[in-house]
Design a protein around this motif. Structure first.
Motif, PDB file in Angstrom:
ATOM      1  N   UNK A  88      51.069  22.723  13.164  1.00 21.67           N
ATOM      2  CA  UNK A  88      51.029  22.383  14.582  1.00 21.67           C
ATOM      3  C   UNK A  88      50.455  20.984  14.799  1.00 21.67           C
ATOM      4  N   UNK A  89      49.492  20.587  13.988  1.00 19.53           N
ATOM      5  CA  UNK A  89      48.935  19.232  14.096  1.00 19.53           C
ATOM      6  C   UNK A  89      49.982  18.186  13.751  1.00 19.53           C
ATOM      7  N   UNK A  90      50.826  18.478  12.776  1.00 19.10           N
ATOM      8  CA  UNK A  90      51.910  17.550  12.438  1.00 19.10           C
ATOM      9  C   UNK A  90      52.900  17.438  13.596  1.00 19.10           C
ATOM     10  N   UNK A  91      53.196  18.555  14.248  1.00 22.04           N
ATOM     11  CA  UNK A  91      54.082  18.531  15.417  1.00 22.04           C
ATOM     12  C   UNK A  91      53.483  17.660  16.518  1.00 22.04           C
ATOM     13  N   UNK A  92      52.203  17.866  16.789  1.00 23.45           N
ATOM     14  CA  UNK A  92      51.535  17.085  17.834  1.00 23.45           C
ATOM     15  C   UNK A  92      51.496  15.599  17.484  1.00 23.45           C
ATOM     16  N   UNK A  93      51.286  15.280  16.206  1.00 22.49           N
ATOM     17  CA  UNK A  93      51.239  13.881  15.786  1.00 22.49           C
ATOM     18  C   UNK A  93      52.592  13.210  15.969  1.00 22.49           C
ATOM     19  N   UNK A  94      53.666  13.901  15.562  1.00 24.55           N
ATOM     20  CA  UNK A  94      55.008  13.352  15.735  1.00 24.55           C
ATOM     21  C   UNK A  94      55.316  13.157  17.216  1.00 24.55           C
ATOM     22  N   UNK A  95      54.922  14.117  18.039  1.00 22.62           N
ATOM     23  CA  UNK A  95      55.153  14.002  19.476  1.00 22.62           C
ATOM     24  C   UNK A  95      54.389  12.821  20.063  1.00 22.62           C
ATOM     25  N   UNK A  96      53.150  12.629  19.611  1.00 18.45           N
ATOM     26  CA  UNK A  96      52.343  11.508  20.099  1.00 18.45           C
ATOM     27  C   UNK A  96      52.987  10.174  19.747  1.00 18.45           C
ATOM     28  N   UNK A  97      53.454  10.045  18.512  1.00 18.99           N
ATOM     29  CA  UNK A  97      54.129   8.822  18.099  1.00 18.99           C
ATOM     30  C   UNK A  97      55.408   8.621  18.905  1.00 18.99           C
ATOM     31  N   UNK A  98      56.148   9.712  19.125  1.00 13.42           N
ATOM     32  CA  UNK A  98      57.373   9.623  19.908  1.00 13.42           C
ATOM     33  C   UNK A  98      57.131   9.156  21.333  1.00 13.42           C
ATOM     34  N   UNK A  99      56.050   9.645  21.949  1.00 13.79           N
ATOM     35  CA  UNK A  99      55.708   9.222  23.309  1.00 13.79           C
ATOM     36  C   UNK A  99      55.396   7.728  23.340  1.00 13.79           C
ATOM     37  N   UNK A 100      54.639   7.249  22.350  1.00 16.18           N
ATOM     38  CA  UNK A 100      54.320   5.826  22.292  1.00 16.18           C
ATOM     39  C   UNK A 100      55.588   4.988  22.144  1.00 16.18           C
ATOM     40  N   UNK A 101      56.487   5.415  21.268  1.00 18.16           N
ATOM     41  CA  UNK A 101      57.714   4.644  21.034  1.00 18.16           C
ATOM     42  C   UNK A 101      58.585   4.641  22.282  1.00 18.16           C
ATOM     43  N   UNK A 102      58.769   5.813  22.906  1.00 19.23           N
ATOM     44  CA  UNK A 102      59.587   5.887  24.115  1.00 19.23           C
ATOM     45  C   UNK A 102      58.996   5.042  25.240  1.00 19.23           C
ATOM     46  N   UNK A 103      57.681   5.123  25.402  1.00 20.99           N
ATOM     47  CA  UNK A 103      57.020   4.345  26.455  1.00 20.99           C
ATOM     48  C   UNK A 103      57.183   2.853  26.211  1.00 20.99           C
ATOM     49  N   UNK A 104      57.070   2.445  24.959  1.00 23.74           N
ATOM     50  CA  UNK A 104      57.229   1.026  24.629  1.00 23.74           C
ATOM     51  C   UNK A 104      58.649   0.559  24.928  1.00 23.74           C
ATOM     52  N   UNK A 105      59.650   1.380  24.566  1.00 28.35           N
ATOM     53  CA  UNK A 105      61.038   1.005  24.806  1.00 28.35           C
ATOM     54  C   UNK A 105      61.338   0.912  26.296  1.00 28.35           C
ATOM     55  N   UNK A 106      60.889   1.933  27.061  1.00 26.82           N
ATOM     56  CA  UNK A 106      61.144   1.914  28.500  1.00 26.82           C
ATOM     57  C   UNK A 106      60.450   0.727  29.151  1.00 26.82           C
ATOM     58  N   UNK A 107      59.187   0.491  28.774  1.00 25.56           N
ATOM     59  CA  UNK A 107      58.459  -0.636  29.335  1.00 25.56           C
ATOM     60  C   UNK A 107      59.093  -1.962  28.990  1.00 25.56           C
TER      61      UNK A 107
END
Length: 303
Positions: free
Chosen positions: A274-293
């Motif tokens: 579950x920690x690996x899932x959360x880590x991947x999700x956290x990285x994904x949020x950062x990448x998506x936010x950077x792209x949208x911004x």
């Protein structure tokens, strides 16, 4: 003379020192409540930690095993697709609804002020209360919406029990709670637009659409980008709605990534996974936010 010249530099150094001293308590608290848990999450993701084997929290013999399993976990990959659908639909609806209402309510009168106040109510409600409200709305036996539809001869099934509509029902509930955020931000931006360009364009014969497209929208675009970023990040935290309304169902059609991580951690006790899932999700949020911004600000700068 030298002492006079060095005085400003000395004053600036003292000012920076005072700022650092003033910020240090807040930075210490921020470090404690964000970076430390994030570091613990990352470390746990490299272990096979589970409640049935607590000693595994210190075992790093194969640190990437959880991440390799994620690549072959069809349920995890499916949860990413569900999350992207939910985020895209809810953020788009919130931006469109908030923008439209802000344009309609952009003015000063008692009626408009009262309408603005009423429309802000969903945003200040706790998420669990919003989830319970929409649980009632989507439950045919007690729902005023279903009673009305039956009365006019348009009975429908429960939207959260239908695999074709469950995800969109959650998106609608999320939009209802958070469109006031966009509305409020856009209203503030509209009130800061100078009158001169609008008056000049009106004298030149510009209609309402041309005023919005060429004058109003360029002014409010940065605010829309900021709203989109905030709502994109928050869309990954739609856990209360999913937990109360659908519990990830029907089947797995509303099982987003964080809910899947919750199941792995608290239903199956696979905390490392579950920690690996959360880590991947956290990285994904950062990448998506950077792209949208980047795309949003880049198009603004280009204009």
């Amino acid at each position: 003379m030298a002492s006079v010249l060095s005085a400003p530099a000395s004053w600036q150094a003292e000012q920076r020192r005072a700022f650092l001293l003033g910020l240090s308590p807040s930075l210490a608290v921020l470090l404690l409540i964000t970076l430390v848990p994030a570091a613990a999450l990352l470390v746990a993701s490299f272990t096979p930690l589970s409640l049935t084997d607590p000693a595994a929290s210190f075992r790093f013999d194969d640190p990437l095993v959880n991440y390799r399993q994620l690549l072959h976990d069809d349920r995890f990959l499916g949860s990413i697709a569900v999350q992207l659908k939910l985020s895209a639909s809810s953020v788009a609806l919130q931006l469109a609804t908030g923008l439209g209402l802000a344009l309609l309510l952009n003015g000063k009168s008692r009626v408009l002020d009262g309408a603005k106040t009423l429309l802000l109510i969903p945003m200040v409600l706790p998420p669990i209360v919003v989830a319970l409200i929409w649980k009632i709305i989507y439950t045919p036996d007690v729902s005023p919406m279903h009673r009305l539809l039956e009365h006019i001869g348009l009975p429908v099934r429960s939207l959260i029990a239908d695999p074709d509509t469950a995800l969109w029902a959650i998106s609608l509930a999320d939009t209802w709670q958070w469109f006031p955020f966009t509305m409020l931000m856009v209203l503030a931006s509209l009130q800061m637009i100078p009158d001169d360009p609008i008056e000049a364009a009106t004298l030149e014969g510009a209609n309402r659409w041309q005023l919005f497209r060429h004058i109003v929208f360029p002014y409010i675009r940065p605010v829309l980008v900021v709203c989109g970023l905030f709502r994109l990040i928050d869309s990954f935290k739609a856990f209360p709605l999913i937990y109360v309304l659908t519990n990830g169902g029907p089947g797995n059609v509303t099982e987003v990534t964080n809910y899947y991580g919750f199941i792995q951690a608290f239903n199956f006790s696979y905390w490392g996974y579950a920690s690996a899932i959360a880590t991947v999700m956290l990285v994904g949020v950062f990448v998506l936010s950077w792209l949208v911004g980047k795309l949003g600000w880049g198009s603004h700068d280009a204009r």
